[in-house]
Write a protein that holds these residues in place. Structure first.
Motif, PDB file in Angstrom:
ATOM      1  N   LEU A 117       0.298 -55.796  13.674  1.00 33.50           N
ATOM      2  CA  LEU A 117       1.161 -56.977  13.737  1.00 33.50           C
ATOM      3  C   LEU A 117       2.623 -56.624  13.971  1.00 33.50           C
ATOM      4  O   LEU A 117       3.503 -57.480  13.827  1.00 33.50           O
ATOM      5  CB  LEU A 117       1.013 -57.792  12.444  1.00 33.50           C
ATOM      6  N   ASP A 118       2.888 -55.378  14.312  1.00 33.48           N
ATOM      7  CA  ASP A 118       4.259 -54.932  14.552  1.00 33.48           C
ATOM      8  C   ASP A 118       4.902 -55.784  15.644  1.00 33.48           C
ATOM      9  O   ASP A 118       4.298 -56.075  16.659  1.00 33.48           O
ATOM     10  CB  ASP A 118       4.271 -53.457  14.962  1.00 33.48           C
ATOM     11  N   GLY A 119       6.104 -56.192  15.406  1.00 30.48           N
ATOM     12  CA  GLY A 119       6.821 -57.016  16.370  1.00 30.48           C
ATOM     13  C   GLY A 119       6.853 -58.487  15.977  1.00 30.48           C
ATOM     14  O   GLY A 119       7.652 -59.247  16.505  1.00 30.48           O
ATOM     15  N   LEU A 120       5.960 -58.888  15.060  1.00 30.38           N
ATOM     16  CA  LEU A 120       5.987 -60.264  14.578  1.00 30.38           C
ATOM     17  C   LEU A 120       7.019 -60.407  13.468  1.00 30.38           C
ATOM     18  O   LEU A 120       7.313 -59.444  12.762  1.00 30.38           O
ATOM     19  CB  LEU A 120       4.618 -60.667  14.028  1.00 30.38           C
ATOM     20  N   THR A 121       7.500 -61.602  13.286  1.00 26.94           N
ATOM     21  CA  THR A 121       8.410 -61.858  12.167  1.00 26.94           C
ATOM     22  C   THR A 121       7.625 -61.762  10.866  1.00 26.94           C
ATOM     23  O   THR A 121       6.387 -61.859  10.867  1.00 26.94           O
ATOM     24  CB  THR A 121       9.037 -63.261  12.269  1.00 26.94           C
ATOM     25  N   SER A 122       8.332 -61.594   9.765  1.00 26.62           N
ATOM     26  CA  SER A 122       7.644 -61.498   8.472  1.00 26.62           C
ATOM     27  C   SER A 122       6.903 -62.792   8.158  1.00 26.62           C
ATOM     28  O   SER A 122       5.831 -62.770   7.559  1.00 26.62           O
ATOM     29  CB  SER A 122       8.634 -61.148   7.359  1.00 26.62           C
ATOM     30  N   GLN A 123       7.435 -63.921   8.584  1.00 23.70           N
ATOM     31  CA  GLN A 123       6.769 -65.192   8.327  1.00 23.70           C
ATOM     32  C   GLN A 123       5.483 -65.318   9.159  1.00 23.70           C
ATOM     33  O   GLN A 123       4.468 -65.811   8.677  1.00 23.70           O
ATOM     34  CB  GLN A 123       7.699 -66.362   8.591  1.00 23.70           C
ATOM     35  N   ALA A 124       5.510 -64.836  10.401  1.00 21.86           N
ATOM     36  CA  ALA A 124       4.303 -64.862  11.234  1.00 21.86           C
ATOM     37  C   ALA A 124       3.226 -63.962  10.627  1.00 21.86           C
ATOM     38  O   ALA A 124       2.044 -64.317  10.604  1.00 21.86           O
ATOM     39  CB  ALA A 124       4.634 -64.427  12.658  1.00 21.86           C
ATOM     40  N   LYS A 125       3.638 -62.807  10.108  1.00 24.10           N
ATOM     41  CA  LYS A 125       2.681 -61.923   9.436  1.00 24.10           C
ATOM     42  C   LYS A 125       2.103 -62.604   8.202  1.00 24.10           C
ATOM     43  O   LYS A 125       0.898 -62.531   7.947  1.00 24.10           O
ATOM     44  CB  LYS A 125       3.359 -60.613   9.012  1.00 24.10           C
ATOM     45  N   ALA A 126       2.961 -63.290   7.451  1.00 28.75           N
ATOM     46  CA  ALA A 126       2.509 -63.980   6.238  1.00 28.75           C
ATOM     47  C   ALA A 126       1.484 -65.054   6.583  1.00 28.75           C
ATOM     48  O   ALA A 126       0.464 -65.188   5.897  1.00 28.75           O
ATOM     49  CB  ALA A 126       3.699 -64.578   5.499  1.00 28.75           C
ATOM     50  N   VAL A 127       1.718 -65.812   7.645  1.00 32.72           N
ATOM     51  CA  VAL A 127       0.782 -66.852   8.066  1.00 32.72           C
ATOM     52  C   VAL A 127      -0.572 -66.218   8.376  1.00 32.72           C
ATOM     53  O   VAL A 127      -1.619 -66.692   7.908  1.00 32.72           O
ATOM     54  CB  VAL A 127       1.329 -67.629   9.290  1.00 32.72           C
ATOM     55  N   PHE A 128      -0.564 -65.156   9.146  1.00 34.82           N
ATOM     56  CA  PHE A 128      -1.811 -64.485   9.523  1.00 34.82           C
ATOM     57  C   PHE A 128      -2.558 -63.969   8.292  1.00 34.82           C
ATOM     58  O   PHE A 128      -3.759 -64.187   8.150  1.00 34.82           O
ATOM     59  CB  PHE A 128      -1.510 -63.334  10.494  1.00 34.82           C
ATOM     60  N   LEU A 129      -1.845 -63.301   7.400  1.00 37.26           N
ATOM     61  CA  LEU A 129      -2.485 -62.727   6.217  1.00 37.26           C
ATOM     62  C   LEU A 129      -2.981 -63.809   5.257  1.00 37.26           C
ATOM     63  O   LEU A 129      -4.067 -63.669   4.670  1.00 37.26           O
ATOM     64  CB  LEU A 129      -1.532 -61.768   5.509  1.00 37.26           C
ATOM     65  N   LEU A 130      -2.211 -64.878   5.089  1.00 37.19           N
ATOM     66  CA  LEU A 130      -2.661 -65.966   4.223  1.00 37.19           C
ATOM     67  C   LEU A 130      -3.948 -66.591   4.756  1.00 37.19           C
ATOM     68  O   LEU A 130      -4.835 -66.963   3.989  1.00 37.19           O
ATOM     69  CB  LEU A 130      -1.570 -67.030   4.072  1.00 37.19           C
ATOM     70  N   ASN A 131      -4.055 -66.675   6.063  1.00 39.57           N
ATOM     71  CA  ASN A 131      -5.248 -67.250   6.657  1.00 39.57           C
ATOM     72  C   ASN A 131      -6.420 -66.265   6.623  1.00 39.57           C
ATOM     73  O   ASN A 131      -7.510 -66.616   6.179  1.00 39.57           O
ATOM     74  CB  ASN A 131      -4.957 -67.691   8.097  1.00 39.57           C
ATOM     75  N   GLN A 132      -6.195 -65.052   7.069  1.00 35.42           N
ATOM     76  CA  GLN A 132      -7.289 -64.097   7.228  1.00 35.42           C
ATOM     77  C   GLN A 132      -7.706 -63.413   5.930  1.00 35.42           C
ATOM     78  O   GLN A 132      -8.875 -63.110   5.749  1.00 35.42           O
ATOM     79  CB  GLN A 132      -6.917 -63.036   8.267  1.00 35.42           C
ATOM     80  N   ILE A 133      -6.759 -63.151   5.041  1.00 43.37           N
ATOM     81  CA  ILE A 133      -7.078 -62.419   3.810  1.00 43.37           C
ATOM     82  C   ILE A 133      -7.296 -63.396   2.651  1.00 43.37           C
ATOM     83  O   ILE A 133      -8.270 -63.291   1.919  1.00 43.37           O
ATOM     84  CB  ILE A 133      -5.959 -61.415   3.457  1.00 43.37           C
ATOM     85  N   GLU A 134      -6.371 -64.340   2.500  1.00 45.08           N
ATOM     86  CA  GLU A 134      -6.470 -65.286   1.387  1.00 45.08           C
ATOM     87  C   GLU A 134      -7.413 -66.444   1.692  1.00 45.08           C
ATOM     88  O   GLU A 134      -7.834 -67.160   0.794  1.00 45.08           O
ATOM     89  CB  GLU A 134      -5.081 -65.835   1.026  1.00 45.08           C
ATOM     90  N   GLY A 135      -7.694 -66.667   2.981  1.00 40.94           N
ATOM     91  CA  GLY A 135      -8.612 -67.743   3.358  1.00 40.94           C
ATOM     92  C   GLY A 135      -8.003 -69.126   3.307  1.00 40.94           C
ATOM     93  O   GLY A 135      -8.718 -70.121   3.272  1.00 40.94           O
ATOM     94  N   LEU A 136      -6.667 -69.196   3.307  1.00 39.17           N
ATOM     95  CA  LEU A 136      -6.017 -70.508   3.256  1.00 39.17           C
ATOM     96  C   LEU A 136      -6.152 -71.231   4.593  1.00 39.17           C
ATOM     97  O   LEU A 136      -6.113 -70.617   5.661  1.00 39.17           O
ATOM     98  CB  LEU A 136      -4.528 -70.366   2.920  1.00 39.17           C
ATOM     99  N   THR A 137      -6.285 -72.546   4.515  1.00 38.23           N
ATOM    100  CA  THR A 137      -6.302 -73.363   5.725  1.00 38.23           C
ATOM    101  C   THR A 137      -4.876 -73.468   6.256  1.00 38.23           C
ATOM    102  O   THR A 137      -3.906 -73.187   5.539  1.00 38.23           O
ATOM    103  CB  THR A 137      -6.835 -74.777   5.419  1.00 38.23           C
ATOM    104  N   TYR A 138      -4.761 -73.928   7.484  1.00 36.47           N
ATOM    105  CA  TYR A 138      -3.436 -74.093   8.073  1.00 36.47           C
ATOM    106  C   TYR A 138      -2.598 -75.077   7.250  1.00 36.47           C
ATOM    107  O   TYR A 138      -1.404 -74.876   7.049  1.00 36.47           O
ATOM    108  CB  TYR A 138      -3.536 -74.575   9.515  1.00 36.47           C
ATOM    109  N   THR A 139      -3.232 -76.141   6.753  1.00 35.98           N
ATOM    110  CA  THR A 139      -2.515 -77.133   5.947  1.00 35.98           C
ATOM    111  C   THR A 139      -1.993 -76.506   4.658  1.00 35.98           C
ATOM    112  O   THR A 139      -0.836 -76.741   4.268  1.00 35.98           O
ATOM    113  CB  THR A 139      -3.448 -78.325   5.612  1.00 35.98           C
TER     114      THR A 139
END
Length: 169
Positions: A117-139
């Protein structure tokens, strides 16, 4: 060995003789550990060896400095990631903590994801990890981070593009 291969080895040897101590001193000025500086300098020259034509660059010190800085940043990023992981592990009861071998695998996996994920902002990384690792929905991600649904979609698209690029190469 071909003539050009022998010439490259000779050029790199000369480059090493002329610049190794200079590079060690330069890196040491930014690091607390002289041994770490020597490791960074050695790894820098190892990376030079992987270049297609290592003897062709005009400003060798600029290239050496750039490679060494990237190596330092990678080391600092690794240290920060390990520190965050260990802090998280402190909150988990001992009976649920992974074995040392598993911890090493987890840290290596986190580093691989971070590089992916190098090159993404920290917030973009957080969105990806929250979705893929934590299983959170977009909402739920919107609520958690206080951003719009459109922004979540944009960040996920950027992160997935990074993932696809790795698999395409």
């Amino acid at each position: 060995m071909s003539v050009s291969g022998a010439q490259n080895r000779e050029r790199i040897g000369e480059l090493f003789k002329l610049n190794y101590h200079w590079l060690c001193a330069r890196v040491r000025s930014r690091m607390d550990c002289p041994h770490g500086a020597e490791d960074i300098a050695a790894e820098t020259f190892a990376r030079i060896l992987t270049l297609p034509d290592p003897g062709s660059f005009r400003e060798p010190r600029a290239l050496l400095t750039t490679i060494a800085q990237r190596l330092m940043y990678e080391g600092w990023r690794r240290r920060d990631l390990e520190r965050a992981y260990l802090q998280t592990m402190q909150n988990i009861p001992a009976q649920f903590q992974p074995a040392p071998e598993e911890q090493l695998m987890l840290i290596e996996s986190l580093l691989a994801i971070d590089q992916l994920l190098d090159g993404l902002t920290s917030q973009a990384k957080a969105v990806f990890l929250l979705n893929q690792i934590e299983g959170l929905t977009y909402t739920r991600i919107c609520e958690h981070l206080g951003i719009s649904l459109g922004t979540v979609h944009t960040y996920m698209a950027q992160a997935l593009r990074c993932c696809y690029q790795v698999f395409e190469s």
